[in-house]
Design a protein around this motif. Structure first.
Motif, PDB file in Angstrom:
ATOM      1  N   ARG A  80       1.835  -8.369 -34.600  1.00  0.00           N
ATOM      2  CA  ARG A  80       2.211  -7.789 -33.301  1.00  0.00           C
ATOM      3  C   ARG A  80       3.509  -8.404 -32.783  1.00  0.00           C
ATOM      4  NH1 ARG A  80      -1.990  -4.927 -30.795  1.00  0.00           N
ATOM      5  NH2 ARG A  80      -4.060  -5.225 -31.733  1.00  0.00           N
ATOM      6  N   GLU A  81       3.612  -9.710 -32.874  1.00  0.00           N
ATOM      7  CA  GLU A  81       4.819 -10.395 -32.387  1.00  0.00           C
ATOM      8  C   GLU A  81       6.059  -9.894 -33.112  1.00  0.00           C
ATOM      9  OE1 GLU A  81       6.787 -13.389 -29.994  1.00  0.00           O
ATOM     10  OE2 GLU A  81       4.776 -12.525 -29.907  1.00  0.00           O
ATOM     11  N   LEU A  82       5.973  -9.787 -34.429  1.00  0.00           N
ATOM     12  CA  LEU A  82       7.118  -9.318 -35.212  1.00  0.00           C
ATOM     13  C   LEU A  82       7.484  -7.881 -34.850  1.00  0.00           C
ATOM     14  CD1 LEU A  82       6.154 -10.764 -38.716  1.00  0.00           C
ATOM     15  CD2 LEU A  82       7.942 -11.613 -37.189  1.00  0.00           C
ATOM     16  N   ALA A  90       1.655 -25.238 -36.014  1.00  0.00           N
ATOM     17  CA  ALA A  90       1.814 -24.183 -37.009  1.00  0.00           C
ATOM     18  C   ALA A  90       3.111 -24.437 -37.766  1.00  0.00           C
ATOM     19  CB  ALA A  90       1.849 -22.810 -36.343  1.00  0.00           C
ATOM     20  N   THR A  91       3.147 -23.969 -38.993  1.00  0.00           N
ATOM     21  CA  THR A  91       4.285 -24.213 -39.881  1.00  0.00           C
ATOM     22  C   THR A  91       4.671 -22.924 -40.598  1.00  0.00           C
ATOM     23  OG1 THR A  91       3.498 -26.472 -40.289  1.00  0.00           O
ATOM     24  CG2 THR A  91       5.118 -25.568 -41.839  1.00  0.00           C
ATOM     25  N   SER A  92       5.935 -22.593 -40.538  1.00  0.00           N
ATOM     26  CA  SER A  92       6.437 -21.466 -41.325  1.00  0.00           C
ATOM     27  C   SER A  92       7.274 -22.019 -42.468  1.00  0.00           C
ATOM     28  CB  SER A  92       7.275 -20.526 -40.450  1.00  0.00           C
ATOM     29  OG  SER A  92       7.546 -19.332 -41.155  1.00  0.00           O
ATOM     30  N   HIS A  93       7.011 -21.528 -43.675  1.00  0.00           N
ATOM     31  CA  HIS A  93       7.666 -22.094 -44.852  1.00  0.00           C
ATOM     32  C   HIS A  93       7.861 -21.026 -45.915  1.00  0.00           C
ATOM     33  CE1 HIS A  93       3.963 -22.111 -47.375  1.00  0.00           C
ATOM     34  NE2 HIS A  93       3.364 -22.210 -46.207  1.00  0.00           N
ATOM     35  N   TYR A  94       8.773 -21.292 -46.834  1.00  0.00           N
ATOM     36  CA  TYR A  94       8.926 -20.423 -47.998  1.00  0.00           C
ATOM     37  C   TYR A  94       7.782 -20.691 -48.972  1.00  0.00           C
ATOM     38  CZ  TYR A  94      13.656 -19.254 -46.465  1.00  0.00           C
ATOM     39  OH  TYR A  94      14.736 -18.813 -45.748  1.00  0.00           O
ATOM     40  N   ARG A 146       2.609 -17.341 -33.651  1.00  0.00           N
ATOM     41  CA  ARG A 146       3.433 -16.165 -33.369  1.00  0.00           C
ATOM     42  C   ARG A 146       4.901 -16.541 -33.219  1.00  0.00           C
ATOM     43  NH1 ARG A 146       0.345 -13.712 -28.270  1.00  0.00           N
ATOM     44  NH2 ARG A 146       2.366 -12.682 -28.047  1.00  0.00           N
ATOM     45  N   SER A 147       5.161 -17.546 -32.382  1.00  0.00           N
ATOM     46  CA  SER A 147       6.552 -17.905 -32.098  1.00  0.00           C
ATOM     47  C   SER A 147       7.224 -18.598 -33.283  1.00  0.00           C
ATOM     48  CB  SER A 147       6.630 -18.801 -30.853  1.00  0.00           C
ATOM     49  OG  SER A 147       5.868 -19.978 -31.022  1.00  0.00           O
ATOM     50  N   VAL A 148       6.469 -19.446 -33.991  1.00  0.00           N
ATOM     51  CA  VAL A 148       7.038 -20.158 -35.139  1.00  0.00           C
ATOM     52  C   VAL A 148       7.435 -19.185 -36.243  1.00  0.00           C
ATOM     53  CG1 VAL A 148       6.459 -21.732 -37.035  1.00  0.00           C
ATOM     54  CG2 VAL A 148       5.926 -22.363 -34.684  1.00  0.00           C
ATOM     55  N   LEU A 149       6.559 -18.244 -36.569  1.00  0.00           N
ATOM     56  CA  LEU A 149       6.878 -17.269 -37.610  1.00  0.00           C
ATOM     57  C   LEU A 149       8.047 -16.395 -37.198  1.00  0.00           C
ATOM     58  CD1 LEU A 149       6.280 -15.969 -40.330  1.00  0.00           C
ATOM     59  CD2 LEU A 149       4.649 -14.455 -39.174  1.00  0.00           C
ATOM     60  N   ASN A 150       8.056 -15.958 -35.952  1.00  0.00           N
ATOM     61  CA  ASN A 150       9.145 -15.102 -35.479  1.00  0.00           C
ATOM     62  C   ASN A 150      10.497 -15.801 -35.616  1.00  0.00           C
ATOM     63  OD1 ASN A 150      10.300 -12.758 -33.941  1.00  0.00           O
ATOM     64  ND2 ASN A 150      10.726 -14.376 -32.471  1.00  0.00           N
TER      65      ASN A 150
END
Length: 299
Positions: free
Chosen positions: A118-120, A234-238, A274-278
Motif C-alpha cells: 500500500r505504501e509503495l 526494520a531493515t531493507s536490503h538487497y 513501510r517507510s524503510v522499504l519506501n
C-alpha cells in the motif's frame, strides 16, 4: 496507470529529459573528479548535483554520483557512453550512466500482508516514486483488489517449497516479458532460489521485519518479545543467497517497552517497515545506491 499518476510522471520526464546520472566506483587516486568534469564540459554538459565518498586510506575506494544536464541529451547519450569508456579504463572504474527520460520498471512481489505494498502504491500514485509498475506478483489473492484498483496487472502464482522451481520459471518469464529493472519484495514470504537471485544481482530489494543482524529469519517479533528488547526495527536490503544477509540499504527503529505484547510489536513494526522499504526503493530508483562488498554507499 491512473490518469493523475501518468500526468505527474510525464511532467517529471519532460522536466528532466535532458538530465542523466553517472555512478562511479574505483580505486582512489588523483585526478578522477577533474577528468570526469572535463569530460562532461567537453560534451556540453553542466553538473547540477555531485556527491562523493572515499573509504579509509588503507582500502582507498572512491565513489561518486553526478547528475548532469545537456541540451538534446537523447541525441548524445550513445556517444557519452562510448566515449566514457576511455576514462573508465584509465582509472579502473565500475560505472553506470542512466538517463532520466528512461522510466525504470519495477515489479512488486507480495504475500498476505499488504502494508508495504500500500505504501509503495500510494507513493507511486502521488508522484513521489517515479517508476513504472507494470505488474504485481503474489502467492495469495489477498492483494488483487487493491492492485487492480490502481490499474496494475495482478498475477496470482501459488508458491511453496515443493514447486519453487516451476513457480520461479513463471515469475522469471513475466519479469523478462515486462522488461523489469527492479524487483521489490514487499513482505513476500517465500525464499528465492540462487538461480533467481543470480539472474538479478543487486536488483532485488527486500524488507525484513527486524533490525538486522538481530533476529534473522522467521518470527522476529516473537523472539524480540521473549528477549525483552526496548527497540524494534526494520531493515531493507538487497537479496543475496545468504538469508537476510545482503547489503543493507536502510534501517530504522521505534521504542517499545514491557507493556507491549507480540501483537503490539508487530503493529509498531509495520509503521517502520513501510517507510524503510519506501526509502530504499526510492534511493535505488534515483541511482543513489552503490554496492561495495556486502555494504552499500548511499549518495
Amino acid at each position: 496507470m491512473l490518469t493523475s499518476t501518468k500526468q505527474q510522471i510525464q511532467h517529471f520526464l519532460t522536466k528532466n529529459e535532458d538530465k542523466a546520472r553517472l555512478l562511479v566506483s574505483c580505486p582512489d587516486q588523483p585526478g578522477i573528479v577533474s577528468c570526469i568534469s572535463r569530460f562532461l564540459y567537453e560534451h556540453g554538459a553542466n553538473i547540477v548535483e555531485s556527491n562523493q565518498y572515499t573509504t579509509d586510506h588503507e582500502e582507498g575506494t572512491f565513489f561518486l554520483r553526478i547528475v548532469f544536464a545537456s541540451e538534446n541529451m537523447k541525441e548524445k547519450e550513445e556517444n557519452l557512453k562510448i566515449n566514457f569508456h576511455t576514462i573508465a579504463e584509465q582509472f579502473g572504474m565500475t560505472w553506470r550512466m542512466t538517463f532520466l527520460h528512461e522510466l525504470k520498471r519495477t515489479a512488486i512481489f507480495v504475500s498476505k500482508e499488504l502494508h508495504c505494498l500500500r505504501e509503495l502504491l500510494y507513493e507511486w500514485e502521488s508522484g513521489n516514486l517515479v517508476t513504472d509498475i507494470p505488474l504485481v506478483i503474489s502467492n495469495h489473492e489477498t492483494a488483487r483488489d487493491i492492485v487492480e484498483s490502481f490499474g496494475i496487472p495482478f498475477y496470482y502464482i501459488p508458491a511453496n517449497k515443493d514447486i519453487r522451481k516451476e513457480v520461479e520459471e513463471k515469475q522469471l518469464e513475466l519479469l523478462e516479458e515486462y522488461d523489469i529493472d527492479l524487483i521489490v519484495l514487499a513482505r513476500y514470504m517465500q525464499i528465492l532460489t540462487p538461480n533467481f537471485v543470480d539472474r538479478h544481482p543487486s536488483k532485488i530489494i527486500n524488507i525484513h521485519h527486524s533490525f538486522l543482524p538481530a533476529f534473522i529469519g522467521a518470527n522476529p517479533h516473537k523472539r524480540a518479545y521473549k528477549r525483552g528488547v526496548k527497540l524494534i526495527g526494520a531493515t531493507s536490503h538487497y537479496v543475496t543467497d545468504d538469508l537476510d544477509e545482503g547489503p543493507i540499504i536502510e534501517q530504522d527503529v521505534i521504542r517499545v517497552d514491557h507493556r507491549n505484547n507480540v501483537h503490539d510489536l508487530k503493529k509498531k513494526g509495520r509503521l517502520i517497515e513501510r517507510s524503510v522499504l519506501n526509502r530504499a526503493v526510492k534511493w535505488d530508483i534515483e541511482d543513489r545506491v552503490l554496492v561495495h562488498k556486502n555494504k552499500t554507499i548511499v549518495l
